[in-house]
Write a protein that holds these residues in place. Structure first.
Motif, PDB file in Angstrom:
ATOM      1  N   LEU A   1       0.813  -1.213   0.000  1.00  0.00           N
ATOM      2  CA  LEU A   1       0.000   0.000   0.000  1.00  0.00           C
ATOM      3  C   LEU A   1       0.851   1.269   0.000  1.00  0.00           C
ATOM      4  N   GLY A   2       1.947   1.272   0.727  1.00  0.00           N
ATOM      5  CA  GLY A   2       2.812   2.450   0.777  1.00  0.00           C
ATOM      6  C   GLY A   2       3.401   2.797  -0.579  1.00  0.00           C
ATOM      7  N   ASN A   3       3.837   1.781  -1.317  1.00  0.00           N
ATOM      8  CA  ASN A   3       4.395   2.029  -2.643  1.00  0.00           C
ATOM      9  C   ASN A   3       3.331   2.530  -3.614  1.00  0.00           C
ATOM     10  N   LEU A   4       2.132   2.007  -3.493  1.00  0.00           N
ATOM     11  CA  LEU A   4       1.041   2.506  -4.339  1.00  0.00           C
ATOM     12  C   LEU A   4       0.704   3.962  -4.022  1.00  0.00           C
ATOM     13  N   TYR A   5       0.791   4.325  -2.748  1.00  0.00           N
ATOM     14  CA  TYR A   5       0.526   5.704  -2.342  1.00  0.00           C
ATOM     15  C   TYR A   5       1.547   6.653  -2.980  1.00  0.00           C
ATOM     16  N   PHE A   6       2.841   6.299  -2.890  1.00  0.00           N
ATOM     17  CA  PHE A   6       3.871   7.144  -3.490  1.00  0.00           C
ATOM     18  C   PHE A   6       3.724   7.192  -5.009  1.00  0.00           C
ATOM     19  N   PHE A   7       3.346   6.079  -5.622  1.00  0.00           N
ATOM     20  CA  PHE A   7       3.131   6.056  -7.068  1.00  0.00           C
ATOM     21  C   PHE A   7       1.958   6.961  -7.452  1.00  0.00           C
ATOM     22  N   PHE A   8       0.907   6.944  -6.640  1.00  0.00           N
ATOM     23  CA  PHE A   8      -0.242   7.819  -6.875  1.00  0.00           C
ATOM     24  C   PHE A   8       0.178   9.291  -6.767  1.00  0.00           C
ATOM     25  N   LEU A   9       1.031   9.620  -5.800  1.00  0.00           N
ATOM     26  CA  LEU A   9       1.527  10.995  -5.678  1.00  0.00           C
ATOM     27  C   LEU A   9       2.368  11.404  -6.878  1.00  0.00           C
TER      28      LEU A   9
ATOM     29  N   ILE B   1       2.084  10.270  -9.963  1.00  0.00           N
ATOM     30  CA  ILE B   1       1.165  10.487 -11.087  1.00  0.00           C
ATOM     31  C   ILE B   1       0.393  11.794 -10.906  1.00  0.00           C
ATOM     32  N   LEU B   2      -0.032  12.061  -9.690  1.00  0.00           N
ATOM     33  CA  LEU B   2      -0.796  13.275  -9.415  1.00  0.00           C
ATOM     34  C   LEU B   2       0.038  14.531  -9.659  1.00  0.00           C
ATOM     35  N   ASN B   3       1.326  14.485  -9.347  1.00  0.00           N
ATOM     36  CA  ASN B   3       2.184  15.655  -9.535  1.00  0.00           C
ATOM     37  C   ASN B   3       2.532  15.916 -10.989  1.00  0.00           C
ATOM     38  N   TRP B   4       2.234  15.016 -11.886  1.00  0.00           N
ATOM     39  CA  TRP B   4       2.488  15.267 -13.295  1.00  0.00           C
ATOM     40  C   TRP B   4       1.393  16.115 -13.923  1.00  0.00           C
ATOM     41  N   PHE B   5       0.291  16.342 -13.207  1.00  0.00           N
ATOM     42  CA  PHE B   5      -0.746  17.239 -13.689  1.00  0.00           C
ATOM     43  C   PHE B   5      -0.479  18.643 -13.130  1.00  0.00           C
ATOM     44  N   PRO B   6      -0.353  19.646 -13.989  1.00  0.00           N
ATOM     45  CA  PRO B   6       0.000  20.999 -13.510  1.00  0.00           C
ATOM     46  C   PRO B   6      -1.042  21.624 -12.576  1.00  0.00           C
ATOM     47  N   GLN B   7      -2.295  21.204 -12.666  1.00  0.00           N
ATOM     48  CA  GLN B   7      -3.333  21.802 -11.845  1.00  0.00           C
ATOM     49  C   GLN B   7      -3.178  21.431 -10.368  1.00  0.00           C
ATOM     50  N   VAL B   8      -2.659  20.250 -10.076  1.00  0.00           N
ATOM     51  CA  VAL B   8      -2.551  19.789  -8.685  1.00  0.00           C
ATOM     52  C   VAL B   8      -1.100  19.596  -8.246  1.00  0.00           C
TER      53      VAL B   8
ATOM     54  N   PHE C   1       4.792  19.707  -5.505  1.00  0.00           N
ATOM     55  CA  PHE C   1       6.249  19.751  -5.541  1.00  0.00           C
ATOM     56  C   PHE C   1       6.697  19.687  -7.001  1.00  0.00           C
ATOM     57  N   HIS C   2       7.983  19.776  -7.178  1.00  0.00           N
ATOM     58  CA  HIS C   2       8.506  19.549  -8.521  1.00  0.00           C
ATOM     59  C   HIS C   2       8.311  18.081  -8.869  1.00  0.00           C
ATOM     60  N   ARG C   3       8.168  17.819 -10.138  1.00  0.00           N
ATOM     61  CA  ARG C   3       7.878  16.448 -10.571  1.00  0.00           C
ATOM     62  C   ARG C   3       8.986  15.479 -10.174  1.00  0.00           C
ATOM     63  N   GLU C   4      10.216  15.913 -10.302  1.00  0.00           N
ATOM     64  CA  GLU C   4      11.346  15.026 -10.026  1.00  0.00           C
ATOM     65  C   GLU C   4      11.477  14.715  -8.540  1.00  0.00           C
ATOM     66  N   ILE C   5      11.076  15.641  -7.690  1.00  0.00           N
ATOM     67  CA  ILE C   5      11.230  15.445  -6.239  1.00  0.00           C
ATOM     68  C   ILE C   5      10.282  14.363  -5.727  1.00  0.00           C
ATOM     69  N   THR C   6       9.098  14.255  -6.289  1.00  0.00           N
ATOM     70  CA  THR C   6       8.164  13.234  -5.809  1.00  0.00           C
ATOM     71  C   THR C   6       8.541  11.834  -6.291  1.00  0.00           C
ATOM     72  N   VAL C   7       9.345  11.755  -7.350  1.00  0.00           N
ATOM     73  CA  VAL C   7       9.781  10.448  -7.851  1.00  0.00           C
ATOM     74  C   VAL C   7      10.884   9.878  -6.957  1.00  0.00           C
TER      75      VAL C   7
ATOM     76  N   ILE D   1      11.614   5.887  -5.891  1.00  0.00           N
ATOM     77  CA  ILE D   1      12.775   5.206  -6.464  1.00  0.00           C
ATOM     78  C   ILE D   1      13.688   4.676  -5.368  1.00  0.00           C
ATOM     79  N   VAL D   2      13.912   5.464  -4.335  1.00  0.00           N
ATOM     80  CA  VAL D   2      14.783   5.023  -3.233  1.00  0.00           C
ATOM     81  C   VAL D   2      14.203   3.795  -2.538  1.00  0.00           C
ATOM     82  N   VAL D   3      12.924   3.820  -2.254  1.00  0.00           N
ATOM     83  CA  VAL D   3      12.286   2.681  -1.571  1.00  0.00           C
ATOM     84  C   VAL D   3      12.302   1.442  -2.460  1.00  0.00           C
ATOM     85  N   LEU D   4      11.990   1.611  -3.758  1.00  0.00           N
ATOM     86  CA  LEU D   4      11.982   0.467  -4.667  1.00  0.00           C
ATOM     87  C   LEU D   4      13.383  -0.111  -4.849  1.00  0.00           C
TER      88      LEU D   4
END
Length: 115
Positions: free
Chosen positions: A51-59, A61-68, A71-77, A81-84
């Motif tokens: 569930l935790g990895n899905l949550y970060f993956f959802f974040l 994906i959500l940060n790639w939309f400019p409306q929502v 953070f910067h797109r690269e920072i949320t990835v 990546i570190v956890v995986l």
């Protein structure tokens, strides 16, 4: 439910042994989960069942939309990546140790009882 039938290799049961041995490839122990080809896809599949990895993956994906975007797109990835990567390295080391132990057990000497 298949039963494993073991026949001693003596002359009387040679015919039965040939018929039954076709269904079994060998008696080696294999406790490893991955092969070289299935490590990445199978490990990612298992990682995203958490569930935790899905949550970060959802974040991510959500940060790639400019409306929502928060953070910067690269920072949320980065956290994902570190956890995986940490989990993949741990799983790879664990599976390699299982492989070494299986190899040690499969090539050890055994005693055969024969009347």
């Amino acid at each position: 439910n298949k039963w494993r039938i073991v026949f001693p290799n003596n002359g009387r049961q040679q015919k039965d042994w040939k018929q039954v041995s076709v269904f079994y490839s060998g008696n080696g122990i294999q406790t490893t989960k991955y092969t070289w080809f299935t490590f990445l896809p199978q490990n990612l599949f298992e990682q995203f069942h958490r569930l935790g990895n899905l949550y970060f993956f959802f974040l991510v994906i959500l940060n790639w939309f400019p409306q929502v975007e928060v953070f910067h797109r690269e920072i949320t990835v980065l956290p994902l990546i570190v956890v995986l990567l940490a989990s993949m390295i741990k799983d790879a080391i664990e599976d390699y140790r299982k492989y070494q132990f299986d190899k040690k057990i499969n090539f050890s000497k055994t005693r055969v009882y024969n009347k």
